[in-house]
Design a protein around this motif. Structure first.
Motif, PDB file in Angstrom:
ATOM      1  N   VAL A 360      45.726  50.875 -13.574  1.00 26.18           N
ATOM      2  CA  VAL A 360      46.497  51.738 -12.682  1.00 26.18           C
ATOM      3  C   VAL A 360      45.725  53.039 -12.483  1.00 26.18           C
ATOM      4  O   VAL A 360      45.536  53.809 -13.426  1.00 26.18           O
ATOM      5  CB  VAL A 360      47.894  52.031 -13.251  1.00 26.18           C
ATOM      6  N   VAL A 361      45.276  53.283 -11.258  1.00 32.46           N
ATOM      7  CA  VAL A 361      44.568  54.519 -10.926  1.00 32.46           C
ATOM      8  C   VAL A 361      45.563  55.632 -10.627  1.00 32.46           C
ATOM      9  O   VAL A 361      45.382  56.780 -11.038  1.00 32.46           O
ATOM     10  CB  VAL A 361      43.622  54.302  -9.734  1.00 32.46           C
ATOM     11  N   SER A 362      46.610  55.303  -9.895  1.00 31.63           N
ATOM     12  CA  SER A 362      47.681  56.267  -9.631  1.00 31.63           C
ATOM     13  C   SER A 362      48.984  55.504  -9.460  1.00 31.63           C
ATOM     14  O   SER A 362      48.986  54.348  -9.040  1.00 31.63           O
ATOM     15  CB  SER A 362      47.385  57.105  -8.382  1.00 31.63           C
ATOM     16  N   ALA A 363      50.086  56.159  -9.796  1.00 32.75           N
ATOM     17  CA  ALA A 363      51.417  55.549  -9.668  1.00 32.75           C
ATOM     18  C   ALA A 363      52.377  56.581  -9.102  1.00 32.75           C
ATOM     19  O   ALA A 363      52.348  57.754  -9.504  1.00 32.75           O
ATOM     20  CB  ALA A 363      51.916  55.041 -11.018  1.00 32.75           C
ATOM     21  N   GLN A 364      53.210  56.138  -8.169  1.00 36.35           N
ATOM     22  CA  GLN A 364      54.215  57.011  -7.572  1.00 36.35           C
ATOM     23  C   GLN A 364      55.601  56.446  -7.830  1.00 36.35           C
ATOM     24  O   GLN A 364      55.889  55.296  -7.479  1.00 36.35           O
ATOM     25  CB  GLN A 364      53.994  57.178  -6.076  1.00 36.35           C
ATOM     26  N   HIS A 365      56.453  57.244  -8.436  1.00 31.36           N
ATOM     27  CA  HIS A 365      57.831  56.863  -8.722  1.00 31.36           C
ATOM     28  C   HIS A 365      58.743  57.647  -7.784  1.00 31.36           C
ATOM     29  O   HIS A 365      58.691  58.879  -7.745  1.00 31.36           O
ATOM     30  CB  HIS A 365      58.179  57.157 -10.177  1.00 31.36           C
ATOM     31  N   THR A 366      59.581  56.929  -7.043  1.00 32.55           N
ATOM     32  CA  THR A 366      60.460  57.548  -6.056  1.00 32.55           C
ATOM     33  C   THR A 366      61.893  57.112  -6.301  1.00 32.55           C
ATOM     34  O   THR A 366      62.178  55.911  -6.447  1.00 32.55           O
ATOM     35  CB  THR A 366      60.044  57.161  -4.625  1.00 32.55           C
TER      36      THR A 366
END
Length: 409
Positions: A360-366
């Motif tokens: 995982v390089v980046s993760a966005q939680h919305t």
């Protein structure tokens, strides 16, 4: 986490205390992005600003500590972000309710605000100056800005070996000492630390769930973390998945010139990765030529003289990031707080080429009126090549049926 994903649980804290119920009731959207490298993790909180109640609230003053934890009831939510408020903005529409947005970033911003000019060397009698090892420089840069450095054991060993090579090369060739001494000039401390991390095979990562939360800066060695945290399967838990493999613009090999003053000879050192055999290939030839025996089509010439001691750091620092960008992907799933930057995912049901382990390089939680969801950017790393494909959960698709790959894979 086997609880059905029915009731998302969000916890906001300001100055270490839970946000009051009236504030939580005004939240319309929360978005948290975590990533590897020099970009600070980011939290955005959107609020319905009824009666303009939040315009001058002390919770949203600049530098106010703020935290976010997400999960599912009845389990304890996981800490995803700890940082400080860096900005706010408001919207006063002609029609409808006024809105207010709060932006926070992790404490890596402290390093981004500093750009001193300095060098890191130790003067020794009768010898002169020697470079201070990166294993000491990197933690110092974090500590001077109030962060707690955490260096992985494997990364520490590699950095110690490279540092010993730097010192040995400096003693052997005094003319090259200034080249291996770390100089910070015309760059922020964060960019300087990122450069050191890249040349040692590290990744910068904020650990938001370790105490003291929001202050631990990990110098992570990806090759030490190969066990998947989460398994996602297409047609089930994996909602969207868009992988991409391309050789366009890929570097086959890094070539560096190495000057040997004692024999007045220049060597050419080439390091490339053999994708078929899944191993690094090293070539050395006298003079400035192209070492033979390598089948790659493209290469980058490092047009600067280096020593045998500094060549490994320079080559690895340039080659590994390029190799790990060959296969990338984007995807999304139902919200899962375990998915965060630096962790490993196991992807199933997408064939042998694109299945298996991903970083995982980046993760966005919305979290908003549409529910809780997680999107992410991934990369395949060369470290995963040492794990057999079946053990990664990667299966070959033939005629619409899943079969195990051949034994040689």
């Amino acid at each position: 986490m086997n609880t059905p994903h029915y009731a998302p649980e969000m916890r906001l804290t300001f100055r270490g205390r839970p946000a009051p119920a009236v504030l939580r009731g005004s939240v319309t959207e929360v978005s948290c992005v975590t990533g590897l490298g020099g970009d600070a993790d980011r939290l955005e909180i959107s609020l319905a600003n009824e009666g303009l109640r939040w315009l001058d609230h002390p919770f949203f003053a600049l530098d106010t500590p703020v935290g976010l934890a997400l999960g599912y009831a009845p389990h304890e939510p996981l800490s995803l972000f700890q940082g400080q408020v860096v900005g706010t903005d408001a919207d006063f529409p002609a029609d409808g309710m006024a809105a207010f947005r709060v932006v926070a970033q992790d404490r890596r911003t402290r390093l981004a605000d500093a750009s001193p000019a300095r060098w890191f060397a130790a003067p020794l009698p009768r010898i002169g100056v020697l470079p201070v090892p990166d294993l000491l420089v990197a933690p110092y840069l974090a500590l001077e800005h109030g962060l707690i450095p955490a260096v992985d054991r494997l990364g520490a060993v590699l950095a110690a070996l490279l540092g010993a090579a730097d010192i040995a090369g400096s003693v052997e060739d005094p003319t090259m000492r200034q080249r291996v001494v770390r100089h910070q000039q015309s760059k922020t401390t964060l960019k300087f630390l990122q450069q050191i991390a890249t040349e040692n095979g590290w990744e910068l990562l904020m650990e938001h769930d370790l105490e003291p939360r929001g202050y631990v800066l990990r110098l992570m060695s990806p090759e030490a973390y190969l066990t998947p945290e989460v398994t996602l399967r297409y047609g089930g838990s994996l909602r969207e998945f868009a992988p991409r493999t391309s050789s366009v613009g890929q570097v086959a090999r890094i070539v560096a010139r190495v000057w040997r003053p004692e024999v007045r000879l220049e060597l050419t050192v080439g390091v490339g990765y053999d994708w078929d055999r899944q191993k690094l290939a090293v070539d050395i030839a006298p003079g400035f030529g192209l070492p033979g025996g390598f089948q790659g089509k493209e290469m980058v010439l490092v047009d600067e003289p280096v020593t045998l001691a500094s060549a490994p750091r320079l080559i690895l620092g340039k080659l590994l990031p390029l190799l790990n960008r060959r296969t990338t992907a984007k995807g999304s799933c139902v919200g899962d707080p375990r998915i965060r930057a630096g962790r490993v995912l196991q992807i199933e049901g997408v064939g042998e080429t694109f299945g298996g382990l991903w970083r995982v390089v980046s993760a966005q939680h919305t979290l908003d009126t549409g529910g809780y969801r997680t999107s992410f950017d991934l990369r395949k790393e060369i470290w995963f090549d040492g794990i057999r494909r079946p053990a990664q959960g990667a299966t070959r698709i033939q005629g619409g049926l899943l079969t195990l790959p051949s034994p040689d894979r």
